[in-house]
Design an enzyme around this catalytic site. Structure first.
Site, PDB file in Angstrom:
ATOM      1  N   ARG A 109       0.879  -1.268  -0.276  1.00 45.15           N
ATOM      2  CA  ARG A 109      -0.155   0.138   0.220  1.00 45.15           C
ATOM      3  C   ARG A 109       0.765   1.164  -0.288  1.00 45.15           C
ATOM      4  NH1 ARG A 109      -2.268  -3.366  -1.450  1.00 45.15           N
ATOM      5  NH2 ARG A 109      -4.019  -4.536  -0.273  1.00 45.15           N
ATOM      6  N   SER A 159      14.078  15.623   3.196  1.00 43.70           N
ATOM      7  CA  SER A 159      15.386  15.079   3.696  1.00 43.70           C
ATOM      8  C   SER A 159      15.084  13.652   3.895  1.00 43.70           C
ATOM      9  CB  SER A 159      16.167  15.653   5.184  1.00 43.70           C
ATOM     10  OG  SER A 159      17.282  14.421   5.196  1.00 43.70           O
ATOM     11  N   GLU A 218       1.879   1.346  -3.247  1.00 47.11           N
ATOM     12  CA  GLU A 218       1.423   2.417  -4.481  1.00 47.11           C
ATOM     13  C   GLU A 218       0.872   3.723  -3.809  1.00 47.11           C
ATOM     14  OE1 GLU A 218      -2.874   0.367  -3.745  1.00 47.11           O
ATOM     15  OE2 GLU A 218      -3.815   2.209  -3.851  1.00 47.11           O
TER      16      GLU A 218
END
Lengths: 147, 147, 147, 147, 147, 147, 147, 147, 147, 147
Positions: free
Chosen positions: G88, G114, G91
């Site tokens: 997930r 960063s 994704e």
């Protein structure tokens, strides 16, 4: 014992006893190509077939059980084989893939050649210009069913 | 004009005229499989062969020239075909690759099946349980020469 | 014993005895390049050749058997070698691949250089501006046969 | 105009005029292999060389400028060529890669064959058993400098 | 013993003895970067250099032999490093690759920076806004030779 | 207009006017490496910088706008560059990646070299044995902060 | 002992003692997320932190040394995670990657978040419609410096 | 018109009119992140939302229709982003992937963070040591249901 | 003990005792598909479920602990399965992927089928033309929430 | 006209006329899933079916011809779909692939589910806790035939 370990033991015993795949196939009462693919971990043997193998090769029942186990089919390390003999077959699919689709679709309609109701034969054709390898792929045509 | 554009024009004309690959092959005086692969950009036709194609299909000389050009062989988008018909052949190489190597090496010794002195045949075998596709790969055995 | 394990034992013994590939090749009565590739698991030795290796290196018969086994050819971990020496050859194929195709096709017609009826030579050419590596690839031309 | 477009125009004109790569190379006063690789977008021609090309082929100065532009070297679509002729060279690197490293290191020490101070020759060797393709790779040995 | 196993033993001993790469480099009488890369399996040490390492670290001669063996160069698991420190260098090649080519070609002509007649330096530049890492890549320019 | 199209127009105009990257950089009042990378689509120019470019090269405001647009950084077609000049830098990361990590960590502690507070310099070092390319990567050390 | 082996021993002991990551984090006096990532081999612990771990879990000093070793960061087997929970997050990067770039650039200018001056927090937000997972990524903005 | 073409027209008009994503989001009456992702082709707008966009930007109804079309989600060219800003998020998944799984599983049990009942927030946190980017991922916990 | 080792022991004991997955599922009091996936390392069993397994199969508590450990889900070696049975499901996603998206979006709106609030059923449908495999995927629809 | 172009025209006309896939399917007299997949380029329509489509949508005969052309099946850009809806099905194959093989083999013996004598159904199951998507895959069992 997994099928890969069984394969190693089979190949070692085969080499020690000086047997060919054809001789093992005869003992198993199956075609050489099918028997070889089963010994290389790509098929599921029946108990009778597996017993014939371990009897002939002098291996124990762990090997026979592994030969009867379901196969996780796929004998290569990656999608493009590096071994030249195997690569030629990959090359044929690369070069003639769309040709085979066009010719089969034109002759049979929309569908494909089964790879389960299927057999492979390898024949040696004597030829004065150099003997020939003939590989015959033979599968039932499977039409696409619309719904 | 490159071979891919020629292929598109050939397929369009073929579809418009309702011709089959076999009929074009007859005009070209070559086997259907070879002719199809040439039309799909995988072979280099002679001038006579290319002229026969454009005559039959009513295409111009640019197409003929493209059909005679050297081929950048390889008909697929990647190493693993997604089209199911073509994928079955890839699957056969995956599953039976090491089997084919073992059987050929045992029968012929160290070497491989040529993919240049080579032909493919596709046959339809009538069968009451469903007609069968028979694909015959036939190449000269090429032994490894030691030096 | 598989060919990879045999290779390790051969290289270890070779290093211990301070032998070169050329000296082993002499004992085997084959070219240095062929012998080296066989010791690195890429060729199938005859019994005589394998026996010469294990005699010279003081290894046992398991190694000899492995050297006679069929090879699963392919010596690299992936399609793009990371080792700079080997990568230069990959780079040459990348940069000059289409050039080699064009030049060979123009000279010989449609076909390719055999990699089975084939040999490699490596020569050192003395040169005041820095000695040169000359690698000679030499294979029979294999024409595509139409059918 | 980029080098790929220039290549297309060069190949088209070459085909129309029925010229060979060798004939263009003669006009350019360079070796056939180098000239071919330059025409295929892998080298940077001098103004004189590029002018000789466009003069011979009847192309305009845009093409000449593109032939003089720096090259983004690399002539293949991916790391594993699908075209069989080019693939044989990839196969040779796969199978003989570690062999070449071992033989070169033993002969020359730690280093590699330059691919810049480098040339390729392609020769046809007449042979009653089938003419042979000889590809000669010749590069200065570059030793690794320690620091 | 292979170079990877030697590396493990070297790193373990180094950690146990509380030595730095710089201290080992001093014993080896080479630059810290070169010495580190040799200990990590990327270079071929001389006997004197390898002996200095095993003397300092209290390791046995197997390790020394492995440090003198030819290297199969390439220290990463794949083409795109996952470790952020190493990835930054990959990112620099990705982002500035074409820039480096353009700037070097404009300044030097067609050619490249050697990676064999080559050295790397790593320096710490004190800076009140945060100390800086300076990595200096320094290689002989290698012009492409035409032929 | 996207940055790639702007790059093409810039390179074409630069070639037509016979300007070098250094000359454009002077007009832009930035370092040659930074300016080149901005022209190749890897940086975001200010309005003043972009205007200086289009003024010098005689291009229109669409190009200036594209040069000021945010960059989708990454100048290569894939993770492994095929162009030999660029590949040498990839090779250096492959071979020296773990070395750079070890040396930087030992000198600076856990952290990495910034690629944002960062600059690249390319210098030509005259050398009788062949001029040298010196590429200096200079970035602030960024320590890992624990939490 | 390498960090992977240390991780296995830590997880085994944690499971045997029925401890949570939070409880270990408390002993280490660090945030749960940081401590967990250190135990999973992605960070470099101080001696005090490592000692707290082995004290709590009853492990020996080899584990403590491994926890203090530099990390080869990267916890996944490949670029696309197969585990759905981890996928997930992949994704989200796939779908919202260009969105995050656009929003951050518009708000902050050319630069990035960063990943070293950085922390992650995971919070559970009670919600009658199903509790929510809140993952907070918090890093200093790093502007690109021109030169 | 497909969503990619719509995106190009939107970005062009936005740049011409000097609007920010936040200003468009206000017109759409949605969060800046959601609106941006919809404009970049990753979401399906309602008719009202799409109309607000084309009204504000002076685009025609084709664009509005494309913004309402279902999305083929995925904004990147490959699994590993090359753009450094986006890559940092990929790096975080690589380095902290297993950590996030461990921490979420320990807190919530077997399940995962929804990416549909989900929102992203991007905040700027003023900080004298450098402003910080805070990205908040917030999704309902989805437990695995056994059956 | 990790879940893969537990899987091996479970499959071995299952084979020795001649039990089916259905029989184990009955003892576990879960559906055959869920139980099988848990035994193959893809789910997290409760203590009761795991105890039922080891009781039935005569395995020790290490196995039970492994069955209760969180899963690193993903049962295949790569993204494209080579085993033909599993490959057919991959093929269905390849061929019908965009179809499933279109049909589900048209029926349900923007969202997707949950894979957590989800179950799979496998049924055998007797059919004189050959029994049929029916695989039922059943998951809650998860709408995309805008914000 | 190729099938992709036909698909674009069909989707455009469908959107303009406000038709659903179900309404087109009714006109074609086929199931919605099959019809959708045919419109998306994955099936070969009969003349009657194709005519019904172009009649309903007011498209010309070129589109009808393209719908009747053989399909090059495969609807995705790569092996791992990035679109979340489609990815869930890929995830299911990844997580449950070996489970499906085990359950099908145990119930049916060695063989697989046909993807040609095959149909897919998508159903909406009303559920107060959220409606459910039910996808039913239904194919004839194809046993492996031994030979």
């Amino acid at each position: 014992m997994d099928k890969m370990r069984a394969m190693e033991l089979v190949l070692e015993a085969k080499s020690m006893k000086g047997l060919t795949f054809s001789e093992i196939a005869e003992a198993v009462d199956r075609h050489t190509v099918w028997t070889t693919s089963a010994l290389l971990g790509q098929q599921q043997m029946s108990m009778t077939e597996a017993d014939a193998v371990v009897d002939l090769l002098g291996l124990d029942m762990d090997v026979a059980r592994a030969l009867q186990a379901p196969a996780d089919k796929g004998s290569l390390d990656g999608p493009v084989p590096t071994d030249p003999l195997i690569h030629r077959f990959h090359e044929i699919v690369q070069v003639y893939g769309t040709t085979l689709r066009s010719v089969i679709q034109e002759e049979f309609g929309d569908g494909l050649m089964s790879s389960t109701d299927f057999r492979i034969d390898v024949e040696r054709i004597a030829d004065p210009a150099g003997d020939r390898v003939r590989v015959i792929l033979d599968g039932r045509f499977e039409p696409y069913r619309k719904w």
